[in-house]
Design an enzyme around this catalytic site. Structure first.
Site, PDB file in Angstrom:
ATOM      1  N   CYS A  46     -57.641 -20.952  51.272  1.00  0.00           N
ATOM      2  CA  CYS A  46     -58.806 -20.001  51.993  1.00  0.00           C
ATOM      3  C   CYS A  46     -59.702 -20.164  51.037  1.00  0.00           C
ATOM      4  CB  CYS A  46     -57.956 -18.680  51.924  1.00  0.00           C
ATOM      5  SG  CYS A  46     -57.724 -17.933  50.184  1.00  0.00           S
ATOM      6  N   CYS A  48     -61.182 -17.946  49.355  1.00  0.00           N
ATOM      7  CA  CYS A  48     -61.280 -17.221  47.899  1.00  0.00           C
ATOM      8  C   CYS A  48     -60.766 -18.054  46.890  1.00  0.00           C
ATOM      9  CB  CYS A  48     -61.099 -15.865  48.133  1.00  0.00           C
ATOM     10  SG  CYS A  48     -59.387 -15.585  48.602  1.00  0.00           S
TER      11      CYS A  48
END
Length: 136
Positions: A46, A48
């Site tokens: 992902c 993040c």
């Protein structure tokens, strides 16, 4: 499962600074049995993880006190190893990315995804270094 070519640079983002990858349940158990402090990073594909978690983990290692052992599992790739590592993080629910600091096998500090997502890498590093200063 994600293709190996896709996750290779994401794995190397941590291994190039010394993180040991754990691919099996036995490797996770062996890492958790080590004395001293162990940082476990549950890596992820992902955004993040790329923008916040991995850079934060890397920056945190510039502190004068650091964990004795730094290891990583990859969510969505090494399923059994990741599940086993998450088992050590109970009562926290599974999330990725996340980071857990253990001292002699006991969970002493946890950063869940909601502590990582939307926060700059420097803030994540600061959180980790505070834990290192206390427990390492």
């Amino acid at each position: 499962m994600y293709p190996a070519d896709l996750v290779k640079p994401m794995r190397e983002d941590l291994t190039r600074v010394g993180f040991q990858e754990l691919h099996t349940v036995a490797e996770v158990d062996a890492a958790m049995e080590k004395k001293g402090t162990t940082l476990v990073v549950v890596n992820s594909v992902c955004g993040c993880a790329a923008a916040n978690a991995r850079p934060g983990a890397r920056i945190s290692l510039q502190n004068s006190k650091t964990p004795d052992n730094i290891v990583t599992v990859f969510a969505g790739v090494d399923k059994e190893a990741t599940d086993k590592a998450r088992g050590y993080m109970v009562p926290f629910p599974p999330s990725s990315p996340c980071m857990a600091l253990f001292k002699d096998g006991e969970l002493v500090h946890m950063l869940e995804r909601h502590h990582i997502e939307g926060r700059p890498a420097e803030m994540i590093a600061e959180n980790l270094t505070s834990a290192y200063n206390e427990f390492c």
